[in-house]
Design a protein around this motif. Structure first.
Motif, PDB file in Angstrom:
ATOM      1  N   ASP A  81       0.850  -1.193   0.000  1.00 44.37           N
ATOM      2  CA  ASP A  81       0.000   0.000   0.000  1.00 44.37           C
ATOM      3  C   ASP A  81       0.885   1.242   0.000  1.00 44.37           C
ATOM      4  O   ASP A  81       1.732   1.418   0.880  1.00 44.37           O
ATOM      5  N   VAL A  82       0.666   2.121  -0.982  1.00 47.58           N
ATOM      6  CA  VAL A  82       1.487   3.322  -1.169  1.00 47.58           C
ATOM      7  C   VAL A  82       0.573   4.533  -1.288  1.00 47.58           C
ATOM      8  O   VAL A  82      -0.492   4.463  -1.912  1.00 47.58           O
ATOM      9  N   SER A  83       0.972   5.655  -0.688  1.00 48.33           N
ATOM     10  CA  SER A  83       0.222   6.910  -0.862  1.00 48.33           C
ATOM     11  C   SER A  83       1.199   8.073  -0.988  1.00 48.33           C
ATOM     12  O   SER A  83       2.263   8.087  -0.366  1.00 48.33           O
ATOM     13  N   GLY A  84       0.837   9.025  -1.835  1.00 52.45           N
ATOM     14  CA  GLY A  84       1.687  10.189  -2.070  1.00 52.45           C
ATOM     15  C   GLY A  84       0.951  11.225  -2.903  1.00 52.45           C
ATOM     16  O   GLY A  84      -0.231  11.085  -3.210  1.00 52.45           O
ATOM     17  N   ARG A  85       1.684  12.282  -3.313  1.00 49.16           N
ATOM     18  CA  ARG A  85       1.049  13.401  -4.017  1.00 49.16           C
ATOM     19  C   ARG A  85       1.388  13.461  -5.505  1.00 49.16           C
ATOM     20  O   ARG A  85       1.022  14.408  -6.182  1.00 49.16           O
ATOM     21  N   TYR A  86       2.095  12.469  -6.011  1.00 48.26           N
ATOM     22  CA  TYR A  86       2.431  12.465  -7.436  1.00 48.26           C
ATOM     23  C   TYR A  86       1.711  11.312  -8.121  1.00 48.26           C
ATOM     24  O   TYR A  86       1.923  10.140  -7.778  1.00 48.26           O
ATOM     25  N   ARG A  87       0.872  11.660  -9.084  1.00 50.85           N
ATOM     26  CA  ARG A  87       0.003  10.661  -9.703  1.00 50.85           C
ATOM     27  C   ARG A  87       0.733   9.732 -10.661  1.00 50.85           C
ATOM     28  O   ARG A  87       0.377   8.554 -10.792  1.00 50.85           O
ATOM     29  N   GLU A  88       1.773  10.240 -11.334  1.00 48.59           N
ATOM     30  CA  GLU A  88       2.479   9.443 -12.340  1.00 48.59           C
ATOM     31  C   GLU A  88       3.419   8.444 -11.655  1.00 48.59           C
ATOM     32  O   GLU A  88       4.640   8.509 -11.790  1.00 48.59           O
ATOM     33  N   SER A  89       2.826   7.507 -10.912  1.00 45.98           N
ATOM     34  CA  SER A  89       3.612   6.547 -10.131  1.00 45.98           C
ATOM     35  C   SER A  89       3.008   5.154 -10.243  1.00 45.98           C
ATOM     36  O   SER A  89       1.853   4.998 -10.642  1.00 45.98           O
ATOM     37  N   THR A 146      -7.997   8.125  -5.722  1.00 47.95           N
ATOM     38  CA  THR A 146      -7.631   9.430  -5.162  1.00 47.95           C
ATOM     39  C   THR A 146      -8.525   9.760  -3.983  1.00 47.95           C
ATOM     40  O   THR A 146      -9.752   9.617  -4.070  1.00 47.95           O
ATOM     41  N   ASP A 147      -7.923  10.197  -2.886  1.00 53.62           N
ATOM     42  CA  ASP A 147      -8.683  10.614  -1.709  1.00 53.62           C
ATOM     43  C   ASP A 147      -9.172  12.043  -1.935  1.00 53.62           C
ATOM     44  O   ASP A 147      -8.371  12.977  -2.025  1.00 53.62           O
ATOM     45  N   ALA A 148     -10.467  12.227  -2.053  1.00 57.89           N
ATOM     46  CA  ALA A 148     -11.031  13.547  -2.359  1.00 57.89           C
ATOM     47  C   ALA A 148     -10.788  14.548  -1.243  1.00 57.89           C
ATOM     48  O   ALA A 148     -10.763  15.763  -1.483  1.00 57.89           O
ATOM     49  N   VAL A 149     -10.606  14.090  -0.028  1.00 57.66           N
ATOM     50  CA  VAL A 149     -10.414  14.992   1.123  1.00 57.66           C
ATOM     51  C   VAL A 149      -8.968  15.462   1.216  1.00 57.66           C
ATOM     52  O   VAL A 149      -8.678  16.657   1.315  1.00 57.66           O
ATOM     53  N   THR A 150      -8.016  14.529   1.187  1.00 59.40           N
ATOM     54  CA  THR A 150      -6.600  14.868   1.355  1.00 59.40           C
ATOM     55  C   THR A 150      -5.894  15.189   0.046  1.00 59.40           C
ATOM     56  O   THR A 150      -4.843  15.830   0.042  1.00 59.40           O
ATOM     57  N   GLY A 151      -6.461  14.719  -1.076  1.00 60.97           N
ATOM     58  CA  GLY A 151      -5.807  14.917  -2.363  1.00 60.97           C
ATOM     59  C   GLY A 151      -4.685  13.930  -2.616  1.00 60.97           C
ATOM     60  O   GLY A 151      -3.992  14.012  -3.638  1.00 60.97           O
ATOM     61  N   LEU A 152      -4.484  12.958  -1.702  1.00 59.45           N
ATOM     62  CA  LEU A 152      -3.426  11.970  -1.869  1.00 59.45           C
ATOM     63  C   LEU A 152      -3.835  10.900  -2.882  1.00 59.45           C
ATOM     64  O   LEU A 152      -5.001  10.535  -2.979  1.00 59.45           O
ATOM     65  N   TYR A 153      -2.833  10.422  -3.612  1.00 62.83           N
ATOM     66  CA  TYR A 153      -3.036   9.298  -4.531  1.00 62.83           C
ATOM     67  C   TYR A 153      -2.639   8.015  -3.806  1.00 62.83           C
ATOM     68  O   TYR A 153      -1.573   7.939  -3.183  1.00 62.83           O
ATOM     69  N   HIS A 154      -3.501   7.000  -3.884  1.00 61.40           N
ATOM     70  CA  HIS A 154      -3.249   5.724  -3.227  1.00 61.40           C
ATOM     71  C   HIS A 154      -3.061   4.639  -4.279  1.00 61.40           C
ATOM     72  O   HIS A 154      -3.865   4.506  -5.197  1.00 61.40           O
TER      73      HIS A 154
END
Length: 271
Positions: free
Chosen positions: A136-144, A169-177
């Motif tokens: 499980d990975v989460s971050g702010r760069y979508r091209e991953s 995508t988490d609509a609240v935090t904007g993080l990509y999972h």
């Protein structure tokens, strides 16, 4: 001859190259020391896409508009630029150009962009001897994406190994999972491991506990590891050899020119 030497000095004067790292959506300082500045200065991205970043007393209408801060009002010898809200497109080679004592000086900065991620890997056993590894990975760069490896070799779907990938995508935090599972019946002597990869930029793996492990993506023309290497100072010395050679040759020509002038003067006086 004197004019030739002056032009030569204008062309070759340049500072040492610098490599720095910036983090996605953060700010980064592009350093430039401009002591005894005569006039204004400018910053430009040289590679991969030439573009003005900052022009003294001018307002730019490109993607760098309202994203730069300078410090000349506080220190006249400081031509550094603070670049805010950096993106993956900001990665590349930059040039600071200014004039000091009628000589133009250039400094080059290589900016590497990193994206940070939290990464958690778990394992469980199912009936029938099936082992399931989850990532499980989460971050702010979508091209991953998530890459599985076993003993350094990338793993793909096969008749004995099943790999699935999902993301949202988490609509609240904007993080990509990003999530992935690897299941197999093989009795491996070692366990597969997952890692996060990003398009064109490096990644910083924070892990579940917040411990960071840097992983570097591809950047054409630069080392994958943006950290300073022991060999850098040797390269810095080597790059000045052609400059010193040209300058030495020019001085030799100038000295020969002066000797010829003296001989002409002596011959004229003897006559």
């Amino acid at each position: 001859m004197r004019t030739f030497l002056w032009v030569l000095m204008v062309v070759i004067v340049s500072g040492d190259d610098t490599t720095i790292r910036g983090f996605l959506e953060d700010s980064v300082l592009l350093p430039c020391n401009c002591s005894e500045l005569d006039k204004g200065f400018n910053w430009q991205m040289e590679e991969p896409n030439p573009m003005l970043v900052f022009l003294f007393n001018k307002t730019l209408l490109n993607r760098y508009k309202d994203r730069t801060k300078t410090f000349q009002s506080e220190n006249r010898n400081n031509c550094s630029v603070l670049l805010t809200n950096i993106t993956a497109a900001d990665q590349g080679k930059y040039r600071c150009l200014f004039r000091s004592q009628d000589v133009y000086t250039k400094f080059y900065v290589y900016l590497n962009i990193s994206a940070s991620y939290t990464l958690c890997q778990t394992e469980e056993s199912q009936s029938g001897g099936v082992k399931v590894f989850r990532c499980d990975v989460s971050g702010r760069y979508r091209e991953s994406w998530i890459q599985w490896t076993l003993d350094g070799q990338p793993q793909i779907n096969s008749t004995t190994t099943n790999i699935t990938h999902t993301n949202y995508t988490d609509a609240v935090t904007g993080l990509y999972h990003f999530n992935s599972t690897l299941s197999t019946k093989l009795n491996w002597t070692s366990e597969p491991t997952c890692d996060v990869k990003a398009k064109n930029i490096s990644t910083l793996n924070l892990g579940c506990g917040g411990n960071s492990t840097a992983r570097y993506g591809n950047w054409p023309g630069r080392s994958q590891d943006p950290r300073p290497q022991p060999i850098v100072w040797i390269r810095s010395c080597i790059k000045f050899i052609p400059i010193v050679s040209v300058l030495g040759f020019s001085l030799l020509l100038f000295s020969q020119y002066l000797r010829q002038q003296r001989k002409r003067e002596v011959n004229t006086n003897n006559v």
